[in-house]
Design an enzyme around this catalytic site. Structure first.
Site, PDB file in Angstrom:
ATOM      1  N   LYS A   1      -6.280  14.693  21.301  1.00 33.57           N
ATOM      2  CA  LYS A   1      -5.269  13.644  21.548  1.00 33.57           C
ATOM      3  C   LYS A   1      -3.990  13.945  20.779  1.00 33.57           C
ATOM      4  O   LYS A   1      -4.035  14.393  19.646  1.00 33.57           O
ATOM      5  CB  LYS A   1      -5.857  12.304  21.093  1.00 33.57           C
ATOM      6  CG  LYS A   1      -4.891  11.138  21.102  1.00 33.57           C
ATOM      7  CD  LYS A   1      -5.598   9.824  20.797  1.00 33.57           C
ATOM      8  CE  LYS A   1      -5.539   9.440  19.344  1.00 33.57           C
ATOM      9  NZ  LYS A   1      -6.178   8.165  19.048  1.00 33.57           N
TER      10      LYS A   1
ATOM     11  N   THR B   1      -4.772  -1.069  21.154  1.00 37.36           N
ATOM     12  CA  THR B   1      -3.936  -1.308  22.353  1.00 37.36           C
ATOM     13  C   THR B   1      -4.640  -0.799  23.611  1.00 37.36           C
ATOM     14  O   THR B   1      -4.221  -1.109  24.726  1.00 37.36           O
ATOM     15  CB  THR B   1      -2.596  -0.557  22.254  1.00 37.36           C
ATOM     16  OG1 THR B   1      -2.864   0.853  22.241  1.00 37.36           O
ATOM     17  CG2 THR B   1      -1.824  -0.935  20.998  1.00 37.36           C
ATOM     18  N   GLY B   2      -5.659   0.025  23.430  1.00 38.00           N
ATOM     19  CA  GLY B   2      -6.401   0.574  24.569  1.00 38.00           C
ATOM     20  C   GLY B   2      -5.819   1.874  25.114  1.00 38.00           C
ATOM     21  O   GLY B   2      -6.416   2.498  25.997  1.00 38.00           O
TER      22      GLY B   2
ATOM     23  N   HIS C   1     -12.520   3.568   9.405  1.00 33.92           N
ATOM     24  CA  HIS C   1     -11.786   4.705   9.969  1.00 33.92           C
ATOM     25  C   HIS C   1     -11.585   5.784   8.906  1.00 33.92           C
ATOM     26  O   HIS C   1     -10.595   5.779   8.171  1.00 33.92           O
ATOM     27  CB  HIS C   1     -10.449   4.244  10.540  1.00 33.92           C
ATOM     28  CG  HIS C   1      -9.774   5.334  11.309  1.00 33.92           C
ATOM     29  ND1 HIS C   1     -10.151   5.689  12.583  1.00 33.92           N
ATOM     30  CD2 HIS C   1      -8.789   6.180  10.974  1.00 33.92           C
ATOM     31  CE1 HIS C   1      -9.423   6.692  12.996  1.00 33.92           C
ATOM     32  NE2 HIS C   1      -8.584   7.016  12.040  1.00 33.92           N
TER      33      HIS C   1
ATOM     34  N   ARG D   1      -6.342   3.080   8.925  1.00 34.93           N
ATOM     35  CA  ARG D   1      -5.715   4.121   9.747  1.00 34.93           C
ATOM     36  C   ARG D   1      -4.437   4.685   9.118  1.00 34.93           C
ATOM     37  O   ARG D   1      -4.082   5.815   9.355  1.00 34.93           O
ATOM     38  CB  ARG D   1      -5.427   3.582  11.159  1.00 34.93           C
ATOM     39  CG  ARG D   1      -6.691   3.486  11.985  1.00 34.93           C
ATOM     40  CD  ARG D   1      -6.420   2.976  13.375  1.00 34.93           C
ATOM     41  NE  ARG D   1      -6.018   1.577  13.361  1.00 34.93           N
ATOM     42  CZ  ARG D   1      -5.640   0.908  14.432  1.00 34.93           C
ATOM     43  NH1 ARG D   1      -5.591   1.511  15.602  1.00 34.93           N
ATOM     44  NH2 ARG D   1      -5.317  -0.366  14.356  1.00 34.93           N
ATOM     45  N   GLN D   2      -3.765   3.876   8.307  1.00 29.75           N
ATOM     46  CA  GLN D   2      -2.556   4.385   7.638  1.00 29.75           C
ATOM     47  C   GLN D   2      -3.035   5.076   6.358  1.00 29.75           C
ATOM     48  O   GLN D   2      -2.961   4.537   5.255  1.00 29.75           O
ATOM     49  CB  GLN D   2      -1.592   3.220   7.353  1.00 29.75           C
ATOM     50  CG  GLN D   2      -0.241   3.632   6.773  1.00 29.75           C
ATOM     51  CD  GLN D   2       0.724   4.251   7.790  1.00 29.75           C
ATOM     52  OE1 GLN D   2       0.461   4.261   8.969  1.00 29.75           O
ATOM     53  NE2 GLN D   2       1.838   4.786   7.314  1.00 29.75           N
TER      54      GLN D   2
ATOM     55  N   ASP E   1     -15.484   5.033  20.849  1.00 31.80           N
ATOM     56  CA  ASP E   1     -14.463   5.153  19.805  1.00 31.80           C
ATOM     57  C   ASP E   1     -14.748   4.119  18.725  1.00 31.80           C
ATOM     58  O   ASP E   1     -15.422   3.116  18.981  1.00 31.80           O
ATOM     59  CB  ASP E   1     -13.063   4.944  20.403  1.00 31.80           C
ATOM     60  CG  ASP E   1     -11.987   5.678  19.592  1.00 31.80           C
ATOM     61  OD1 ASP E   1     -12.311   6.235  18.525  1.00 31.80           O
ATOM     62  OD2 ASP E   1     -10.824   5.683  20.024  1.00 31.80           O
TER      63      ASP E   1
ATOM     64  N   ARG F   1      -0.770  11.824  19.469  1.00 26.94           N
ATOM     65  CA  ARG F   1      -0.197  10.475  19.395  1.00 26.94           C
ATOM     66  C   ARG F   1       1.287  10.592  19.085  1.00 26.94           C
ATOM     67  O   ARG F   1       1.677  11.167  18.085  1.00 26.94           O
ATOM     68  CB  ARG F   1      -0.921   9.647  18.319  1.00 26.94           C
ATOM     69  CG  ARG F   1      -0.406   8.223  18.227  1.00 26.94           C
ATOM     70  CD  ARG F   1      -1.143   7.403  17.189  1.00 26.94           C
ATOM     71  NE  ARG F   1      -2.445   6.901  17.627  1.00 26.94           N
ATOM     72  CZ  ARG F   1      -2.625   5.895  18.472  1.00 26.94           C
ATOM     73  NH1 ARG F   1      -1.578   5.300  19.015  1.00 26.94           N
ATOM     74  NH2 ARG F   1      -3.838   5.497  18.779  1.00 26.94           N
TER      75      ARG F   1
ATOM     76  N   THR G   1      -5.611   4.912  23.844  1.00 27.48           N
ATOM     77  CA  THR G   1      -6.457   6.089  23.608  1.00 27.48           C
ATOM     78  C   THR G   1      -7.593   6.165  24.623  1.00 27.48           C
ATOM     79  O   THR G   1      -7.803   7.194  25.268  1.00 27.48           O
ATOM     80  CB  THR G   1      -7.026   6.037  22.168  1.00 27.48           C
ATOM     81  OG1 THR G   1      -5.924   6.024  21.266  1.00 27.48           O
ATOM     82  CG2 THR G   1      -7.937   7.196  21.867  1.00 27.48           C
TER      83      THR G   1
END
Ligand code: R5P
Length: 296
Positions: A193, A225-226, A129, A96-97, A220, A195, A228
């Site tokens: 979304k 963390t849930g 991802h 993700r980064q 997804d 963020r 999204t």
């Protein structure tokens, strides 16, 4: 497959064992512990000389130690004469980064990939991802195969839920939402979304579909963390959904993710077994076994 040894650094034990059974290969887990000063101790418990060693290890829990252990396990296998080392990482962390979001940050995906490129001979993973990277080739120099759980998820939804609509919680998720919906023959849409931080997201529906009275299945790649999926669930609830289901390929469930989802109106949380968790209902072992059958 007598030429293959299936091992694991501690995560993904169930998948590793089941892969070995499916492939008729030997399963031999590694011994990994720490010396009193914290240095890593690692040992193979079978002869790997001339063999293809398959390390099955999802990067959860403890993504940092998974990466470290995989590099140690690969280097040791090669040192012991293994012919080839394949990493099967049902969940590949650090993807993700994929850019420097703020000055001075590490682009973790590139560092993780560099470490793996320098040690393993091949990588097989499931729904990594890929957002700003379009293909694994942008980061990996070794062959890196990405499989998808889309059709397994679609079959699960088709069997289990009537009157379903597939909802992707953000723009990146169109790749799952669309493919899954098409396979089942139902409607889908994705939210937009924003963020603001790891724990703060908002979303809005830009391409509305009728959710009134429907079973809304939010899909997804990662539920961490849930936040999204919870935001998406709130939108579905406000739009009149009858039932809300959340399906994640990789259920990380950090902090109090599950209760956050329930509070937002999700009545069922389902995941694949890419990461072992009590919500696992979709088995990806068959996908991995098919990919490994092509190995000599
Ligand atoms: C990010 O774009 C991913 O596809 C997921 O939506 C995200 O990683 C989920 O994270 P969290 O559960 O912490 O909101």
């Amino acid at each position: 497959m007598h030429n293959i040894i299936i091992t694991t650094c501690g995560n993904s034990v169930k998948i590793a064992k089941s892969l070995a059974t499916k492939l008729k290969a030997k399963y031999s887990p590694l011994t990994i512990s720490a010396f009193p000063d914290g240095d890593t101790y690692l040992k193979y418990n079978t002869n790997v000389k001339g063999k293809t060693v398959v390390i099955v290890q999802s990067f959860q829990p403890r993504p940092e130690m998974s990466l470290f252990d995989i590099v140690f396990a690969t280097e040791t296998a090669k040192d012991l004469g293994a012919k080839k080392v394949i990493l099967v990482a049902p969940y590949l962390a650090y993807m993700r980064q994929d850019k420097r979001f703020h000055p001075g940050e590490a682009v973790s995906s590139r560092i993780m990939a560099k470490l793996l490129n320098n040690s393993v001979d091949k990588i097989i993973t499931i729904d990594p991802h890929l957002h700003r990277y379009r293909s694994m080739k942008e980061v990996f120099t070794v062959p890196a195969k990405n499989l998808t759980a889309n059709f397994l998820i679609a079959d699960f939804v088709k069997k289990k839920y009537k009157n379903a609509v597939i909802l992707g919680p953000d723009w990146e998720s169109y790749q799952w939402a669309e493919a899954i919906a098409k396979h089942i023959g139902v409607e889908s849409t994705v939210l937009e979304k924003t963020r603001y931080s790891s724990r703060h997201v908002t979303s809005k529906m830009v391409k509305p579909v009728e959710l009134q009275g429907k079973t809304v299945v939010i899909v997804d790649d990662i539920i961490s963390t849930g936040h999204t999926v919870a935001e998406a669930a709130k939108k579905a609830k406000a739009a009149g959904a009858k039932k809300i289901v959340a399906i994640g390929v990789h259920g990380l469930f950090v902090e109090n993710a599950i209760s956050k989802l329930k509070k937002a109106g999700v009545s069922e949380v389902v995941t694949t077994n890419c990461i072992e968790h009590k919500t696992n209902k979709i088995d990806v072992t068959g996908l991995l076994a098919e990919a490994l059958k092509k190995e000599k």
